[in-house]
Motif scaffolding. Structure first.
Motif, short mmCIF file in Angstrom:
data_model
loop_
_atom_site.label_atom_id
_atom_site.label_comp_id
_atom_site.label_asym_id
_atom_site.label_seq_id
_atom_site.Cartn_x
_atom_site.Cartn_y
_atom_site.Cartn_z
N GLN A 190 0.87 -1.18 0.00
CA GLN A 190 0.00 0.00 0.00
C GLN A 190 0.91 1.23 0.00
OE1 GLN A 190 -3.27 0.08 -0.27
NE2 GLN A 190 -3.50 -2.15 -0.20
N PRO A 191 0.76 2.12 -0.98
CA PRO A 191 1.65 3.29 -1.04
C PRO A 191 1.45 4.25 0.13
CG PRO A 191 -0.13 3.50 -2.62
CD PRO A 191 -0.24 2.12 -2.05
N ASN A 192 2.51 4.95 0.46
CA ASN A 192 2.48 5.89 1.58
C ASN A 192 1.75 7.18 1.22
OD1 ASN A 192 3.32 6.56 4.29
ND2 ASN A 192 4.73 8.03 3.38
N GLU A 193 1.68 7.50 -0.07
CA GLU A 193 0.97 8.70 -0.50
C GLU A 193 -0.05 8.34 -1.58
OE1 GLU A 193 3.15 11.38 -3.33
OE2 GLU A 193 4.90 10.27 -2.58
N LYS A 194 -0.94 9.26 -1.85
CA LYS A 194 -1.99 9.01 -2.84
C LYS A 194 -1.48 9.27 -4.25
CE LYS A 194 -6.09 9.82 0.02
NZ LYS A 194 -7.34 10.61 0.18
N PHE A 195 -1.74 8.32 -5.12
CA PHE A 195 -1.39 8.46 -6.53
C PHE A 195 -2.65 8.33 -7.37
CE2 PHE A 195 2.55 6.70 -4.65
CZ PHE A 195 3.46 7.66 -5.08
N ASP A 196 -2.64 8.94 -8.54
CA ASP A 196 -3.76 8.78 -9.47
C ASP A 196 -3.76 7.37 -10.03
OD1 ASP A 196 -4.41 11.49 -9.13
OD2 ASP A 196 -2.99 12.08 -10.69
N TYR A 197 -2.56 6.85 -10.21
CA TYR A 197 -2.40 5.50 -10.75
C TYR A 197 -1.09 4.91 -10.23
CZ TYR A 197 -1.25 1.80 -14.09
OH TYR A 197 -0.89 0.60 -14.65
N TRP A 198 -1.10 3.62 -9.92
CA TRP A 198 0.14 2.93 -9.60
C TRP A 198 -0.01 1.44 -9.90
CZ3 TRP A 198 0.05 -0.73 -5.57
CH2 TRP A 198 -1.03 -0.65 -4.69
N ALA A 199 1.11 0.82 -10.23
CA ALA A 199 1.10 -0.60 -10.58
C ALA A 199 2.43 -1.24 -10.18
CB ALA A 199 0.86 -0.78 -12.07
N VAL A 200 2.33 -2.49 -9.78
CA VAL A 200 3.51 -3.27 -9.38
C VAL A 200 3.75 -4.35 -10.42
CG1 VAL A 200 4.59 -4.67 -7.57
CG2 VAL A 200 2.94 -2.88 -6.95
N TYR A 201 4.99 -4.45 -10.89
CA TYR A 201 5.33 -5.41 -11.94
C TYR A 201 6.42 -6.38 -11.47
CZ TYR A 201 2.90 -2.36 -15.26
OH TYR A 201 1.95 -1.63 -15.92
N PHE A 202 6.37 -7.58 -12.05
CA PHE A 202 7.40 -8.59 -11.84
C PHE A 202 7.83 -9.13 -13.19
CE2 PHE A 202 8.22 -13.28 -11.10
CZ PHE A 202 9.53 -13.10 -10.66
N PHE A 203 9.12 -9.01 -13.49
CA PHE A 203 9.67 -9.61 -14.70
C PHE A 203 10.42 -10.87 -14.31
CE2 PHE A 203 13.20 -9.98 -17.83
CZ PHE A 203 12.42 -10.23 -18.95
N ASP A 204 9.96 -12.02 -14.81
CA ASP A 204 10.52 -13.30 -14.36
C ASP A 204 11.74 -13.76 -15.16
OD1 ASP A 204 9.55 -14.26 -16.78
OD2 ASP A 204 7.92 -15.43 -15.90
N GLY A 205 12.26 -12.88 -16.01
CA GLY A 205 13.39 -13.24 -16.85
C GLY A 205 12.99 -13.48 -18.28
N ASP A 206 11.72 -13.82 -18.47
CA ASP A 206 11.18 -14.04 -19.81
C ASP A 206 9.90 -13.24 -20.06
OD1 ASP A 206 13.06 -16.07 -20.74
OD2 ASP A 206 12.16 -17.37 -19.23
N ASN A 207 9.03 -13.21 -19.06
CA ASN A 207 7.73 -12.58 -19.23
C ASN A 207 7.47 -11.53 -18.15
OD1 ASN A 207 6.77 -14.36 -21.45
ND2 ASN A 207 6.95 -15.94 -19.86
N LEU A 208 6.66 -10.55 -18.51
CA LEU A 208 6.29 -9.47 -17.59
C LEU A 208 4.92 -9.75 -16.99
CD1 LEU A 208 7.03 -6.66 -16.43
CD2 LEU A 208 5.84 -5.65 -18.39
N HIS A 209 4.81 -9.60 -15.65
CA HIS A 209 3.55 -9.84 -14.95
C HIS A 209 3.15 -8.59 -14.16
CE1 HIS A 209 4.16 -14.18 -15.71
NE2 HIS A 209 5.43 -13.90 -15.43
N GLN A 210 1.94 -8.16 -14.32
CA GLN A 210 1.44 -7.06 -13.49
C GLN A 210 0.80 -7.68 -12.25
OE1 GLN A 210 -2.21 -4.50 -14.17
NE2 GLN A 210 -0.63 -3.07 -14.88
N LEU A 211 1.37 -7.40 -11.09
CA LEU A 211 0.91 -8.04 -9.85
C LEU A 211 -0.27 -7.29 -9.22
CD1 LEU A 211 4.36 -8.87 -8.20
CD2 LEU A 211 2.97 -10.29 -9.72
N LYS A 212 -0.25 -5.98 -9.36
CA LYS A 212 -1.31 -5.18 -8.73
C LYS A 212 -1.36 -3.82 -9.39
CE LYS A 212 -2.99 -3.74 -4.15
NZ LYS A 212 -2.71 -3.77 -2.69
#
Length: 205
Positions: A35-57
């Protein structure tokens, strides 16, 4: 007397389940619960597994994935990493380093954020050994995290469990309890391999 006994049972029951150990099934589960400490209009968390990109949240509506060629918790083995994209007004920011992650989290809101702070210190969630290196208990003033740490990189490669006591507000490591070595792996070239030594010492009749 009967009412007092019932009250004691209910309090004990509540205390037990409030202290129940909860498993963390994967490292990316930690980042799904930020949970971010400040308010954002938009935010997203990503994980790159070495081959593919995943949006976690994500928060603030669907947007095209923002690609980054670097991030925090970079693995030299599979080249995986995490990063966070934030937008506020006309300002877009891509968080790819430890300090940026710390600032994004700010005040600790849950045990997963406390675990994220410990990941930055080199501890890890071991998906194969969650019972000793992938769980937490929420205390009154701190989170008690059970995580792993590489205790030896060569001959053998070994992992040890630790119980980490993390302040619920600041995310600071208050204390730690060293556990046991729960995983060891010897390579063929390791001269101190006890299994190999045993085989070499066998004499033919």
């Amino acid at each position: 007397m009967k009412k007092l006994s019932q009250l004691f049972f209910m309090l004990s029951f509540t205390l037990f389940f409030s202290q129940e150990k909860k498993m963390i099934d994967h490292t990316y589960t930690v980042f799904k619960n930020l949970q971010p400490n400040e308010k954002f209009d938009y935010w997203a968390v990503y994980f790159f597994d070495g081959d593919n990109l995943h949006q976690l949240k994500q928060y603030g509506g669907k947007k095209k994935n923002e690609v980054s060629d670097k991030g925090f918790l970079q693995s030299p083995i599979d080249h995986s990493y995490y990063y966070i994209v934030t937008e506020k007004g006309n300002t877009k920011n891509v968080i790819t380093d430890n300090e940026g992650l710390k600032k994004f989290i700010g005040k600790i809101d849950n045990a997963y954020e406390a675990a994220a702070m410990m990941l930055l210190k080199g501890y890890f969630i071991d998906e194969e050994y969650q019972s000793v290196a992938g769980s937490f208990v929420e205390g009154k003033e701190n989170y008690q995290l059970e995580m792993g740490l590489v205790s030896s990189e060569n001959c053998p490669f070994a992992k040890k469990s630790y119980t980490l006591f993390v302040d619920k507000t600041t995310g600071l490591l208050l204390d730690l309890k060293e556990g046991t070595v729960y995983f060891e792996k010897y390579r063929k070239e390791c001269k101190n391999n006890p299994h190999q030594q045993y085989k070499l010492n066998i004499k033919k009749p």
